[in-house]
Design a protein around this motif. Structure first.
Motif, mmCIF file in Angstrom:
data_model
loop_
_atom_site.group_PDB
_atom_site.id
_atom_site.type_symbol
_atom_site.label_atom_id
_atom_site.label_comp_id
_atom_site.label_asym_id
_atom_site.label_seq_id
_atom_site.Cartn_x
_atom_site.Cartn_y
_atom_site.Cartn_z
ATOM 1 N N UNK A 2 44.681 82.969 39.265
ATOM 2 C CA UNK A 2 46.032 82.985 39.457
ATOM 3 C C UNK A 2 46.697 81.436 39.562
ATOM 4 N N UNK A 3 48.016 81.172 39.433
ATOM 5 C CA UNK A 3 48.560 79.953 39.674
ATOM 6 C C UNK A 3 48.783 79.902 41.255
ATOM 7 N N UNK A 4 48.120 78.818 41.493
ATOM 8 C CA UNK A 4 48.167 78.532 43.182
ATOM 9 C C UNK A 4 49.422 78.473 43.766
ATOM 10 N N UNK A 5 50.444 77.683 42.781
ATOM 11 C CA UNK A 5 51.467 77.183 43.397
ATOM 12 C C UNK A 5 52.617 78.419 43.431
ATOM 13 N N UNK A 6 52.403 79.288 42.575
ATOM 14 C CA UNK A 6 53.168 80.716 42.972
ATOM 15 C C UNK A 6 52.961 81.313 44.248
ATOM 16 N N UNK A 7 51.707 81.311 44.738
ATOM 17 C CA UNK A 7 51.058 82.022 45.915
ATOM 18 C C UNK A 7 51.851 81.115 47.145
ATOM 19 N N UNK A 8 51.864 80.066 47.159
ATOM 20 C CA UNK A 8 52.371 79.230 48.303
ATOM 21 C C UNK A 8 54.003 79.320 48.495
ATOM 22 N N UNK A 58 48.973 64.609 47.165
ATOM 23 C CA UNK A 58 48.948 65.175 45.855
ATOM 24 C C UNK A 58 49.451 66.835 46.153
ATOM 25 N N UNK A 59 48.792 67.376 46.899
ATOM 26 C CA UNK A 59 48.799 68.696 47.549
ATOM 27 C C UNK A 59 50.313 69.215 47.882
ATOM 28 N N UNK A 60 50.922 67.953 48.552
ATOM 29 C CA UNK A 60 52.511 68.212 48.757
ATOM 30 C C UNK A 60 53.382 68.153 47.664
ATOM 31 N N UNK A 61 52.846 67.435 46.664
ATOM 32 C CA UNK A 61 53.758 67.340 45.436
ATOM 33 C C UNK A 61 53.476 68.504 44.485
ATOM 34 N N UNK A 62 52.152 68.780 44.320
ATOM 35 C CA UNK A 62 52.017 69.885 43.226
ATOM 36 C C UNK A 62 50.592 70.526 43.551
ATOM 37 N N UNK A 63 50.457 71.634 44.448
ATOM 38 C CA UNK A 63 49.165 72.436 44.919
ATOM 39 C C UNK A 63 48.570 72.724 44.043
ATOM 40 N N UNK A 64 46.890 72.399 44.037
ATOM 41 C CA UNK A 64 46.152 72.926 43.225
ATOM 42 C C UNK A 64 44.993 73.106 44.408
ATOM 43 N N UNK A 65 44.314 74.148 44.266
ATOM 44 C CA UNK A 65 43.072 74.338 45.012
ATOM 45 C C UNK A 65 42.111 73.517 45.055
ATOM 46 N N UNK A 66 41.844 72.883 43.993
ATOM 47 C CA UNK A 66 40.543 72.010 44.057
ATOM 48 C C UNK A 66 41.046 70.863 44.850
ATOM 49 N N UNK A 67 42.390 70.323 45.045
ATOM 50 C CA UNK A 67 42.655 69.288 45.919
ATOM 51 C C UNK A 67 42.094 69.686 47.645
ATOM 52 N N UNK A 68 42.218 70.985 47.909
ATOM 53 C CA UNK A 68 41.779 71.323 48.993
ATOM 54 C C UNK A 68 40.048 71.409 49.106
ATOM 55 N N UNK A 108 41.562 72.073 55.839
ATOM 56 C CA UNK A 108 41.491 72.274 54.478
ATOM 57 C C UNK A 108 40.753 73.832 54.406
ATOM 58 N N UNK A 109 39.956 74.253 55.157
ATOM 59 C CA UNK A 109 39.425 75.447 55.350
ATOM 60 C C UNK A 109 40.631 76.645 55.430
ATOM 61 N N UNK A 110 41.496 76.432 56.159
ATOM 62 C CA UNK A 110 42.298 77.357 56.693
ATOM 63 C C UNK A 110 43.298 77.417 55.401
ATOM 64 N N UNK A 111 43.555 76.307 54.694
ATOM 65 C CA UNK A 111 44.319 76.217 53.588
ATOM 66 C C UNK A 111 43.790 77.252 52.305
ATOM 67 N N UNK A 112 42.441 76.764 52.252
ATOM 68 C CA UNK A 112 41.725 77.625 51.195
ATOM 69 C C UNK A 112 41.820 79.096 51.496
ATOM 70 N N UNK A 115 45.128 80.613 50.793
ATOM 71 C CA UNK A 115 45.596 80.966 49.402
ATOM 72 C C UNK A 115 44.853 81.830 48.827
ATOM 73 N N UNK A 116 43.493 82.067 49.311
ATOM 74 C CA UNK A 116 42.628 83.213 48.686
ATOM 75 C C UNK A 116 43.220 84.557 49.177
ATOM 76 N N UNK A 117 43.629 84.448 50.250
ATOM 77 C CA UNK A 117 44.153 85.845 50.971
ATOM 78 C C UNK A 117 45.478 86.124 49.983
ATOM 79 N N UNK A 118 46.288 85.354 49.816
ATOM 80 C CA UNK A 118 47.636 85.465 49.209
ATOM 81 C C UNK A 118 47.153 86.001 47.688
#
Length: 124
Positions: A2-8, A58-68, A108-112, A115-118
């Protein structure tokens, strides 16, 4: 995946701001704490601070899980670097690398996890 951006949603996560601040603190720590003379410790702090800061921006501008995931790996690498690279005797360098590296890794772990919970909730 899924698109991580929409989840946040529209909000910027606090974990990215924590990582950005830690990256900045890590970068200035050799000068602020007086271990800029040890090039191994100083370069570790400078490179780690830059990478963590760039990934946070980069995560603040456009989030992607790989950045975390990158930020998590770099945070852990910074935390163990005093022993791996042999500057554990420099107490300020040891403290700043371990503390800031672990804070970044934990953020990073808490953000990952968030996102996975969402994503799991969205699939239900």
């Amino acid at each position: 995946m899924p698109n991580e951006t929409s989840l946040r949603g529209a909000e910027k996560n606090v974990q990215d701001w924590i990582s950005l601040v830690c990256g900045a603190l890590l970068f200035v720590s050799p000068w602020a704490l007086g271990f800029a003379g040890d090039l191994t410790a100083a370069r570790t702090a400078w490179v780690g601070g830059i990478v963590i800061g760039v990934m946070a921006i980069a995560a603040l501008v456009q989030f992607a899980e790989w950045e975390e995931w990158v930020t998590l790996v770099v945070g852990l690498a910074v935390a163990v670097s005093p022993w791996v690279l042999g500057f554990a005797a420099l107490h300020y360098a040891l403290a700043v690398c371990v503390v800031l590296g672990l804070i970044v890794a934990l953020a990073s772990v808490t953000e990952i996890w968030a996102v996975r919970q969402s994503a799991a909730i969205a699939r239900q």
